[in-house]
Design a protein around this motif. Structure first.
Motif, short mmCIF file in Angstrom:
data_model
loop_
_atom_site.label_atom_id
_atom_site.label_comp_id
_atom_site.label_asym_id
_atom_site.label_seq_id
_atom_site.Cartn_x
_atom_site.Cartn_y
_atom_site.Cartn_z
N ALA A 1 27.00 1.07 -9.47
CA ALA A 1 26.77 1.43 -10.86
C ALA A 1 27.49 2.76 -11.13
O ALA A 1 27.33 3.72 -10.38
N ASN A 2 28.28 2.80 -12.16
CA ASN A 2 28.97 4.00 -12.61
C ASN A 2 29.81 4.66 -11.51
O ASN A 2 29.62 5.84 -11.20
N PRO A 3 30.77 3.94 -10.91
CA PRO A 3 31.57 4.52 -9.83
C PRO A 3 32.44 5.69 -10.28
O PRO A 3 32.78 6.54 -9.45
N GLU A 4 32.75 5.78 -11.58
CA GLU A 4 33.54 6.92 -12.07
C GLU A 4 32.84 8.23 -11.75
O GLU A 4 33.49 9.18 -11.33
N GLU A 5 31.53 8.27 -11.92
CA GLU A 5 30.77 9.49 -11.62
C GLU A 5 30.48 9.62 -10.14
O GLU A 5 30.59 10.70 -9.57
N LYS A 6 30.09 8.51 -9.52
CA LYS A 6 29.68 8.57 -8.11
C LYS A 6 30.81 8.99 -7.19
O LYS A 6 30.58 9.65 -6.18
N PHE A 7 32.05 8.61 -7.52
CA PHE A 7 33.19 8.92 -6.67
C PHE A 7 34.14 9.92 -7.33
O PHE A 7 35.31 10.01 -6.97
N ALA A 8 33.64 10.69 -8.29
CA ALA A 8 34.48 11.60 -9.06
C ALA A 8 35.26 12.58 -8.18
O ALA A 8 36.44 12.82 -8.41
N LYS A 9 34.61 13.15 -7.17
CA LYS A 9 35.29 14.11 -6.30
C LYS A 9 36.45 13.45 -5.55
O LYS A 9 37.52 14.03 -5.42
N ILE A 10 36.21 12.25 -5.06
CA ILE A 10 37.26 11.53 -4.31
C ILE A 10 38.41 11.18 -5.25
O ILE A 10 39.58 11.36 -4.92
N PHE A 11 38.07 10.69 -6.45
CA PHE A 11 39.12 10.31 -7.40
C PHE A 11 39.91 11.53 -7.86
O PHE A 11 41.11 11.45 -8.09
N LYS A 12 39.24 12.67 -7.98
CA LYS A 12 39.94 13.89 -8.38
C LYS A 12 40.92 14.32 -7.28
O LYS A 12 42.05 14.70 -7.56
N THR A 13 40.48 14.23 -6.04
CA THR A 13 41.31 14.63 -4.91
C THR A 13 42.45 13.66 -4.66
O THR A 13 43.57 14.08 -4.37
N PHE A 14 42.18 12.36 -4.79
CA PHE A 14 43.16 11.34 -4.42
C PHE A 14 43.65 10.53 -5.62
O PHE A 14 44.09 9.39 -5.47
N GLY A 15 43.59 11.11 -6.78
CA GLY A 15 44.07 10.43 -7.98
C GLY A 15 45.28 11.14 -8.55
O GLY A 15 45.50 12.32 -8.33
N SER A 16 46.07 10.39 -9.29
CA SER A 16 47.21 10.97 -10.00
C SER A 16 47.54 10.06 -11.17
O SER A 16 47.02 8.95 -11.28
N THR A 17 48.39 10.53 -12.04
CA THR A 17 48.83 9.74 -13.18
C THR A 17 50.33 9.55 -13.05
O THR A 17 51.08 10.52 -12.90
N GLN A 18 50.77 8.28 -13.11
CA GLN A 18 52.21 8.00 -13.09
C GLN A 18 52.83 8.53 -14.37
O GLN A 18 52.36 8.21 -15.46
N LYS A 19 53.89 9.30 -14.22
CA LYS A 19 54.51 9.92 -15.39
C LYS A 19 55.17 8.89 -16.30
O LYS A 19 55.14 9.03 -17.51
N THR A 20 55.76 7.85 -15.72
CA THR A 20 56.50 6.89 -16.53
C THR A 20 55.59 5.94 -17.32
O THR A 20 55.92 5.56 -18.43
N THR A 21 54.44 5.58 -16.75
CA THR A 21 53.56 4.60 -17.41
C THR A 21 52.22 5.18 -17.83
O THR A 21 51.46 4.50 -18.51
N SER A 22 51.93 6.39 -17.45
CA SER A 22 50.63 7.04 -17.71
C SER A 22 49.46 6.28 -17.08
O SER A 22 48.32 6.45 -17.48
#
Length: 160
Positions: A123-144
């Motif tokens: 339930a609500n993985p965006e919040e539960k894994f927020a630290k991991i997603f912040k550390t291991f997330g990025s946005t592709q510049k060409t496609t956003s």
């Protein structure tokens, strides 16, 4: 600390100790050098686990006589005893490959990963894994498109 726990600790590689130190710092949300009951509750909740106070007290009491929480050496001892209970790197790679693109990259669209986590019952993985997603997330510049950097994540948590 008894010698059987120390023996487990002495069998850890320096690389594994470094990765456990990173994990310790991630769990120690307030940065005080101690993993407290509150830190454990927050970490377990971020993984989608709701454990009772009794389970958390048992985790804390397994490390010795201190009631304040786990310091880093105690955390190392505890984790060295549990290391065989975590998924193998190959299992994690296979899970990420299920979301991979045609080239087989383990860097996967974050939206796909979030949907898979929801499908798996989180339930609500965006919040539960927020630290991991912040550390291991990025946005592709060409496609956003937001990407979960699975390869970096695995490199951080694996021994290889």
């Amino acid at each position: 600390m008894d010698h059987s726990v120390s023996l487990n600790f002495s069998q850890l590689s320096q690389e594994h100790i470094t990765k456990l130190k990173d994990a310790f710092q991630m769990i120690d949300a307030d940065g005080d050098g101690i993993i407290s009951k509150t830190d454990l509750q927050e970490m377990l909740a971020s993984m989608g686990k709701q454990n009772s106070d009794e389970v958390i007290e048992q985790m804390l009491s397994s490390k010795g006589s201190s009631t304040d929480g786990l310091n880093f050496p105690e955390f190392l001892s505890l984790m060295s005893g549990l290391s065989g209970e975590f998924p193998e790197e190959d299992e994690l790679k296979q899970c990420l490959r299920n979301l991979a693109d045609e080239q087989g990259s383990l860097n996967v669209p974050l939206d796909d990963l979030l949907q898979s986590l929801k499908d798996a019952g989180f339930a609500n993985p965006e919040e539960k894994f927020a630290k991991i997603f912040k550390t291991f997330g990025s946005t592709q510049k060409t496609t956003s498109t937001k990407i979960f950097k699975g390869e970096s994540f695995l490199a951080t948590i694996s021994d290889s």
